[in-house]
Design an enzyme around this catalytic site. Structure first.
Site, PDB file in Angstrom:
ATOM      1  N   LYS A  66      92.506 105.094  79.676  1.00 49.81           N
ATOM      2  CA  LYS A  66      91.275 103.536  79.433  1.00 49.81           C
ATOM      3  C   LYS A  66      91.044 104.541  77.431  1.00 49.81           C
ATOM      4  O   LYS A  66      91.785 105.437  77.060  1.00 49.81           O
ATOM      5  CB  LYS A  66      89.731 104.129  79.576  1.00 49.81           C
ATOM      6  CG  LYS A  66      88.758 102.715  78.904  1.00 49.81           C
ATOM      7  CD  LYS A  66      89.457 101.474  80.413  1.00 49.81           C
ATOM      8  CE  LYS A  66      89.088 100.778  80.383  1.00 49.81           C
ATOM      9  NZ  LYS A  66      88.699  99.980  81.987  1.00 49.81           N
TER      10      LYS A  66
HETATM   11  P1  NAD Z   1      85.299  89.867  79.062  1.00 46.08           P
HETATM   12  O1  NAD Z   1      85.554  90.146  77.479  1.00 46.08           O
HETATM   13  O2  NAD Z   1      86.491  89.010  79.475  1.00 46.08           O
HETATM   14  O3  NAD Z   1      83.499  89.370  79.066  1.00 46.08           O
HETATM   15  C1  NAD Z   1      82.373  90.562  78.947  1.00 46.08           C
HETATM   16  C2  NAD Z   1      81.348  89.448  79.401  1.00 46.08           C
HETATM   17  O4  NAD Z   1      80.090  90.256  78.983  1.00 46.08           O
HETATM   18  C3  NAD Z   1      80.419  88.408  78.485  1.00 46.08           C
HETATM   19  O5  NAD Z   1      80.547  87.061  79.325  1.00 46.08           O
HETATM   20  C4  NAD Z   1      80.074  89.225  77.347  1.00 46.08           C
HETATM   21  O6  NAD Z   1      79.187  87.518  77.078  1.00 46.08           O
HETATM   22  C5  NAD Z   1      78.824  90.130  78.422  1.00 46.08           C
HETATM   23  N1  NAD Z   1      77.822  90.887  77.910  1.00 46.08           N
HETATM   24  C6  NAD Z   1      78.531  92.051  76.561  1.00 46.08           C
HETATM   25  N2  NAD Z   1      77.889  92.379  76.682  1.00 46.08           N
HETATM   26  C7  NAD Z   1      76.571  91.887  76.760  1.00 46.08           C
HETATM   27  C8  NAD Z   1      75.185  92.148  76.758  1.00 46.08           C
HETATM   28  N3  NAD Z   1      74.475  92.469  76.228  1.00 46.08           N
HETATM   29  N4  NAD Z   1      74.457  91.017  77.393  1.00 46.08           N
HETATM   30  C9  NAD Z   1      74.909  90.219  78.517  1.00 46.08           C
HETATM   31  N5  NAD Z   1      75.964  89.743  78.585  1.00 46.08           N
HETATM   32  C10 NAD Z   1      77.113  90.562  77.835  1.00 46.08           C
HETATM   33  O7  NAD Z   1      85.230  91.408  79.976  1.00 46.08           O
HETATM   34  P2  NAD Z   1      86.007  91.417  81.608  1.00 46.08           P
HETATM   35  O8  NAD Z   1      87.263  91.782  81.049  1.00 46.08           O
HETATM   36  O9  NAD Z   1      85.465  90.204  82.507  1.00 46.08           O
HETATM   37  O10 NAD Z   1      84.640  92.843  82.414  1.00 46.08           O
HETATM   38  C11 NAD Z   1      83.068  93.070  82.405  1.00 46.08           C
HETATM   39  C12 NAD Z   1      83.618  94.037  83.014  1.00 46.08           C
HETATM   40  O11 NAD Z   1      84.207  94.194  84.255  1.00 46.08           O
HETATM   41  C13 NAD Z   1      83.628  95.263  82.151  1.00 46.08           C
HETATM   42  O12 NAD Z   1      81.931  96.261  82.786  1.00 46.08           O
HETATM   43  C14 NAD Z   1      84.471  95.841  82.411  1.00 46.08           C
HETATM   44  O13 NAD Z   1      85.561  97.096  82.514  1.00 46.08           O
HETATM   45  C15 NAD Z   1      85.217  95.463  83.911  1.00 46.08           C
HETATM   46  N6  NAD Z   1      85.941  95.376  84.902  1.00 46.08           N
HETATM   47  C16 NAD Z   1      87.213  94.606  84.235  1.00 46.08           C
HETATM   48  C17 NAD Z   1      88.521  94.068  84.459  1.00 46.08           C
HETATM   49  C18 NAD Z   1      89.277  93.561  84.513  1.00 46.08           C
HETATM   50  O14 NAD Z   1      90.491  93.051  84.837  1.00 46.08           O
HETATM   51  N7  NAD Z   1      89.248  93.067  83.114  1.00 46.08           N
HETATM   52  C19 NAD Z   1      88.926  94.977  85.814  1.00 46.08           C
HETATM   53  C20 NAD Z   1      88.165  95.476  86.618  1.00 46.08           C
HETATM   54  C21 NAD Z   1      86.607  96.155  85.522  1.00 46.08           C
END
Ligand code: NAD
Length: 418
Positions: free
Chosen positions: A108
């Site tokens: 990461k």
């Molecule tokens: P992103 O940046 O596209 O979206 C993050 C979302 O979380 C946004 O809607 C933001 O407004 C919201 N957020 C942030 N802080 C917040 C808070 N305090 N309260 C409420 N909402 C809040 O990120 P993503 O890629 O969608 O990732 C989201 C989760 O999924 C993370 O835990 C990430 O590690 C996990 N993840 C992502 C992927 C991927 O392919 N992008 C793969 C596996 C896991």
């Protein structure tokens, strides 16, 4: 725990690891060797800001273990990024890749910054300088970054370009989650959320909940949350509430997810959407619904709010959304848990497909991608379910036990050099 990685999120990952190692009866020396990251890099990243100042950001890249192949994991741009959080996320990537049978160790990376407060030029300069500092540490056969919170396809394009310039040749395989035209794969953008929706549908089948008319609520409406919501809505599930960092919206009859996504894309978040009522911060966790999907950050479900959950299925799309105390409550409840390392494994699975296509200079169709994705997800779901039933373990412990055992076995077979 006297460790430079110590932090609340690292403690969540370690509490899970120790629970499962106790159950697997792993010797203390073996446990410690596999617990801590193999390598970690801390970087100071100077960036010329638009107003002429130089701002120095702190960035990280952690490679958890190297026993099963190169390392793999996303890059996060968020103000709360720390070395300890990055190490925890790398550890979860290790168990996740092993669970799904992907030939990677976990990694990461991240930079403590607020991308919402930066211009596009500043973000590009930050991404390119971070990549430059990482050059000796990453590569298609070493460590392959991907998007995470606060990063997406454009960042991956800049990383690929910066790395390729330094190498003097095109190296699309250095990152996954790139734009398709630059060697990305069709279906990667949607993969994590699509995988979440697939597994939610499998859990609904198991609990005999019909998708048509079932209800779901989400925290997080970024890449993962929005794609999960769109896919579930397409199978008939009513998305009754969505909360993100800007606010929350609620509509008992179901939100128009496509219109909400257009609004969030145009304004930066779900706040102000006219197609629903305002929902207070955190209220999404106490709504009565069939499926609750945390898809934002870690440590959202705690000992405090977990007793108030009123869902039948908890689908952990985010990494580490539940604290150790929250998990204790879940273990003693009737909620069917799809734990994070299973729930969001669709993302790294299609990243793996992208990397394989890059290495072979070949591309697969979206039908092929989805078919392969669903086969891996179905197997991982069945493996965890069967292990859970066979050993009387909860779904989280079962998923972790499978992933951790595979890493331990790989290390045992490779032996200790010299
Ligand atoms: P992103 O940046 O596209 O979206 C993050 C979302 O979380 C946004 O809607 C933001 O407004 C919201 N957020 C942030 N802080 C917040 C808070 N305090 N309260 C409420 N909402 C809040 O990120 P993503 O890629 O969608 O990732 C989201 C989760 O999924 C993370 O835990 C990430 O590690 C996990 N993840 C992502 C992927 C991927 O392919 N992008 C793969 C596996 C896991």
């Amino acid at each position: 725990m006297a460790s430079i990685f110590d932090s609340p999120v690292y403690q969540i990952a370690n509490a899970q690891y120790d629970r499962v190692c106790d159950w697997l009866d792993v010797a203390q020396d073996v446990r410690e060797r596999t617990r801590n990251p193999k390598r970690a890099l801390v970087l100071r990243i100077p960036v010329k800001m638009d107003d002429g100042r130089v701002e120095s950001f702190e960035g990280y890249r952690v490679q958890h273990h190297l026993a099963l192949g190169p390392t793999k994991g996303g890059i996060r741009f968020h103000p709360d990024v720390t070395l300890g959080e990055t190490a925890a996320l790398a550890m979860w990537m290790s168990w996740k890749c092993a669970l799904a049978g992907l030939p990677y160790g976990g990694a990461k990376g991240g930079v403590a910054c607020d991308p919402h407060a930066m211009s596009r030029g500043e973000i590009e300069r930050l991404t390119r300088r971070y990549t430059t500092e990482l050059i000796p540490f990453i590569g298609p056969k070493m460590d392959i970054p991907a998007p995470d919170v606060g990063t997406g396809e454009q960042h991956m394009a800049w990383i690929m370009d910066t790395y390729s310039i330094a190498m003097g040749r095109g190296e699309p395989g250095v990152v996954t989650g790139k734009p398709v035209i630059l060697g990305g794969t069709v279906g990667r953008r949607e993969a994590t959320g699509r995988g979440v929706a697939f597994l939610v549908n499998r859990a609904m089948d198991l609990l005999k909940i019909r998708a048509e008319g079932a209800t779901a609520a989400l925290q997080g409406f970024g890449n993962v949350g929005s794609q999960a919501a769109l896919t579930l809505a397409a199978s008939g599930v009513k998305i009754i509430a969505v909360e993100d960092h800007t606010g929350g919206v609620h509509r008992a009859a179901g939100l128009d997810v496509r219109a909400l996504l257009d609004h969030a894309t145009a304004t930066g978040g779900v706040a102000g959407f006219s197609g629903g009522d305002v929902l207070d911060s955190g209220a999404v966790f106490s709504l009565s619904c069939d499926v609750l999907i945390p898809a934002a950050l870690e440590a959202q479900i705690t000992g405090k709010n977990a007793p108030g959950l009123r869902c039948k299925i908890l689908a952990e799309a985010a990494n580490g959304p539940t604290t150790a105390c929250g998990d204790e409550v879940l273990r003693n409840s009737d909620i069917f848990l799809i734990p994070d390392i299973l729930c969001n494994v669709g993302g790294v699975t299609v990243s793996y497909f992208e990397w394989v296509q890059n290495e072979q200079n070949f591309s697969w169709s979206e039908i092929e991608i989805n078919d392969r994705l669903y086969r891996i997800l179905e197997k991982a779901f069945q493996d965890v379910l069967n292990f859970s039933k066979k050993h009387g373990l909860g779904m989280r412990d079962a998923a972790l036990a499978i992933g951790i055992s595979k890493v331990l076995e790989a290390k045992r077979l490779r032996g200790l050099f010299p």
